[in-house]
Design a protein around this motif. Structure first.
Motif, short mmCIF file in Angstrom:
data_model
loop_
_atom_site.label_atom_id
_atom_site.label_comp_id
_atom_site.label_asym_id
_atom_site.label_seq_id
_atom_site.Cartn_x
_atom_site.Cartn_y
_atom_site.Cartn_z
N LYS A 110 36.46 20.93 37.37
CA LYS A 110 37.24 21.96 38.07
C LYS A 110 36.49 22.45 39.31
CE LYS A 110 39.87 26.09 37.04
NZ LYS A 110 40.08 27.19 36.13
N ARG A 111 35.17 22.57 39.16
CA ARG A 111 34.35 23.09 40.26
C ARG A 111 34.25 22.12 41.43
NH1 ARG A 111 28.99 23.78 38.34
NH2 ARG A 111 29.60 23.45 36.19
N VAL A 112 34.28 20.80 41.12
CA VAL A 112 34.04 19.82 42.18
C VAL A 112 35.31 19.07 42.59
CG1 VAL A 112 31.60 19.48 41.63
CG2 VAL A 112 33.32 18.10 40.45
N PHE A 113 36.44 19.50 42.04
CA PHE A 113 37.70 18.77 42.23
C PHE A 113 38.02 18.51 43.71
CE2 PHE A 113 42.56 18.92 41.70
CZ PHE A 113 42.63 17.55 41.44
N SER A 114 37.95 19.55 44.52
CA SER A 114 38.37 19.33 45.92
C SER A 114 37.38 18.42 46.65
CB SER A 114 38.61 20.64 46.66
OG SER A 114 37.46 21.40 46.65
N ASP A 115 36.10 18.51 46.29
CA ASP A 115 35.11 17.58 46.87
C ASP A 115 35.46 16.14 46.51
OD1 ASP A 115 33.33 18.97 48.33
OD2 ASP A 115 31.81 19.18 46.76
N LEU A 116 35.81 15.94 45.23
CA LEU A 116 36.13 14.58 44.77
C LEU A 116 37.38 14.06 45.47
CD1 LEU A 116 35.34 14.80 40.93
CD2 LEU A 116 33.86 14.09 42.80
N VAL A 139 40.79 2.61 42.42
CA VAL A 139 41.28 3.88 41.89
C VAL A 139 40.07 4.73 41.51
CG1 VAL A 139 42.58 4.94 39.99
CG2 VAL A 139 43.40 2.81 41.03
N LEU A 140 40.08 6.00 41.90
CA LEU A 140 38.93 6.87 41.61
C LEU A 140 39.29 7.98 40.63
CD1 LEU A 140 37.38 7.26 45.18
CD2 LEU A 140 36.77 5.64 43.39
N VAL A 141 38.40 8.20 39.69
CA VAL A 141 38.59 9.29 38.72
C VAL A 141 38.14 10.59 39.39
CG1 VAL A 141 37.93 10.24 36.48
CG2 VAL A 141 38.16 7.76 36.77
N THR A 142 39.05 11.55 39.47
CA THR A 142 38.71 12.83 40.11
C THR A 142 38.84 14.00 39.13
OG1 THR A 142 40.97 12.94 40.92
CG2 THR A 142 39.31 12.14 42.46
N PHE A 143 39.53 13.77 38.01
CA PHE A 143 39.66 14.81 36.99
C PHE A 143 40.09 14.07 35.73
CE2 PHE A 143 40.03 19.59 37.25
CZ PHE A 143 39.97 19.82 35.88
N MET A 144 39.51 14.44 34.58
CA MET A 144 39.86 13.71 33.35
C MET A 144 40.78 14.53 32.45
SD MET A 144 36.43 11.51 32.55
CE MET A 144 37.29 10.52 31.31
N SER A 145 41.29 13.84 31.41
CA SER A 145 42.38 14.43 30.63
C SER A 145 41.92 15.23 29.40
CB SER A 145 43.32 13.32 30.16
OG SER A 145 42.61 12.38 29.38
N ALA A 198 47.45 13.84 32.86
CA ALA A 198 48.81 14.21 32.45
C ALA A 198 48.79 15.45 31.57
CB ALA A 198 49.45 13.04 31.70
N THR A 199 47.65 15.67 30.92
CA THR A 199 47.51 16.85 30.04
C THR A 199 47.41 18.16 30.84
OG1 THR A 199 45.17 16.30 30.09
CG2 THR A 199 46.38 15.68 28.10
N MET A 200 47.21 18.04 32.15
CA MET A 200 47.09 19.24 33.00
C MET A 200 47.98 19.06 34.25
SD MET A 200 42.94 19.72 32.80
CE MET A 200 42.10 18.87 31.48
N PRO A 201 49.29 19.25 34.08
CA PRO A 201 50.21 19.00 35.20
C PRO A 201 49.88 19.81 36.45
CG PRO A 201 51.42 19.33 33.16
CD PRO A 201 49.99 19.63 32.84
N ASP A 202 49.28 21.00 36.27
CA ASP A 202 48.91 21.80 37.46
C ASP A 202 47.87 21.08 38.31
OD1 ASP A 202 50.58 23.70 36.57
OD2 ASP A 202 49.04 25.16 35.99
N VAL A 203 46.97 20.38 37.63
CA VAL A 203 45.93 19.62 38.35
C VAL A 203 46.57 18.45 39.10
CG1 VAL A 203 43.85 18.21 38.06
CG2 VAL A 203 44.11 20.31 36.73
N VAL A 204 47.53 17.80 38.45
CA VAL A 204 48.25 16.70 39.11
C VAL A 204 48.95 17.24 40.36
CG1 VAL A 204 50.10 14.98 38.87
CG2 VAL A 204 48.59 15.47 36.93
N LYS A 205 49.57 18.40 40.20
CA LYS A 205 50.32 19.00 41.30
C LYS A 205 49.38 19.33 42.48
CE LYS A 205 53.95 22.46 41.82
NZ LYS A 205 53.45 23.63 42.52
N SER A 206 48.24 19.94 42.17
CA SER A 206 47.37 20.29 43.31
C SER A 206 46.73 19.04 43.91
CB SER A 206 46.35 21.37 42.96
OG SER A 206 45.60 20.99 41.86
N GLY A 207 46.50 18.02 43.08
CA GLY A 207 46.01 16.75 43.62
C GLY A 207 47.02 16.15 44.59
N ARG A 208 48.28 16.18 44.20
CA ARG A 208 49.33 15.62 45.07
C ARG A 208 49.43 16.42 46.37
NH1 ARG A 208 50.57 11.14 45.98
NH2 ARG A 208 51.63 10.49 44.08
N GLU A 209 49.35 17.75 46.24
CA GLU A 209 49.45 18.58 47.44
C GLU A 209 48.30 18.28 48.40
OE1 GLU A 209 51.77 22.23 45.24
OE2 GLU A 209 49.67 22.52 45.77
#
Ligand code: BMP
Length: 227
Positions: free
Chosen positions: A130-136, A115-121, A152-163
């Motif tokens: 935020k700047r490197v999210f898509s690279d990660l 499991v890889l950490v790509t964005f923290m809570s 979980a504290t940033m549902p928008d980030v979860v949503k774009s990760g899933r997309e």
């Protein structure tokens, strides 16, 4: 079942007894348990082994947030795999060549989920991640990790990760309870699991609270998916 319980023993307790007590109280309720440095630093690898030996959950996660060269991350992974862990967490930012490619190969050989950490809570995560999210996220795809950590504290980030990732990667979302996210919000945004620590582990009745969290997750998911 989408609940993973984070067992981070407080400094003032016997970490092994504290974890085992909670595991016994929560028997059969969570999908997984996550242990990490708060336990290993206190009680060592023998302590980890003892704690892991009483878990009968599907996911037994060592959260050491590995961030090193591939050789060193692999050495550590072999030790925790030997202790009975079946999932490890590493940081995506270390990159592939000489790091995650090697770790990924070793995990496959050992039958360990990576499991890889790509964005923290925490709020400060936004500044750099935020700047490197898509690279990660592209690294996650490149090495075909089993899953990612998204907040979980940033549902928008979860949503774009899933997309970005599509359906074949697992999303594990910490931040429910003590860090402010409500049970089910990350699931509605596309997560597979919510990681909950203090809300459950510091409760007077951890089983009762864990069951309440699951009930709230189910209600929230029913409401957002309309089923
Ligand atoms: P709590 O619910 O007590 O806040 O615990 C959250 C757990 O999830 C901790 O074990 C922490 O290390 C982990 N975690 C997190 O809180 N945010 C992240 O971005 C990544 C994590 O692994």
């Amino acid at each position: 079942m989408s609940l993973i319980v984070a067992l981070d023993p407080p400094e003032s307790v016997d970490g092994i007894k504290w974890c085992i007590n909670l595991i016994n109280k929560l028997d059969g309720v969570p999908k997984g348990f996550k242990v990490g440095l708060p336990l290993v630093v206190k009680e060592g690898i023998k302590g980890l082994k003892e704690v892991v030996s009483v878990m009968n959950t599907e996911l037994v996660i060592a959260d050491l947030k590995l961030a090193d060269i591939g050789y060193v991350m692999s050495l550590i992974t072999k030790v925790v795999a030997d202790a009975g862990v079946n999932t490890v967490i590493a940081h995506a930012f270390v990159g592939t060549e000489g790091a995650l490619s090697e770790l990924s190969r070793v995990c496959s050989e050992l039958g360990i989920k990576l499991v890889l950490v790509t964005f923290m809570s925490h709020p400060g995560a936004v500044r750099v991640m935020k700047r490197v999210f898509s690279d990660l996220l592209s690294i996650v795809k490149e090495i075909n990790a089993w899953g990612v950590v998204l907040p979980a504290t940033m549902p928008d980030v979860v949503k774009s990760g899933r997309e970005y990732l599509g359906p074949s990667f697992k999303i594990l979302a910490p931040g429910v309870g003590a860090q402010g996210a409500a049970p089910g919000d990350a699931l509605c945004a596309g997560a597979d699991y919510e990681i909950v620590g203090r809300l459950i582990t510091r409760a007077e009745n951890p089983l009762k609270v864990a069951l309440e969290v699951i009930k709230k997750q189910e209600e929230r998911v029913r409401a957002c998916r309309g089923s």
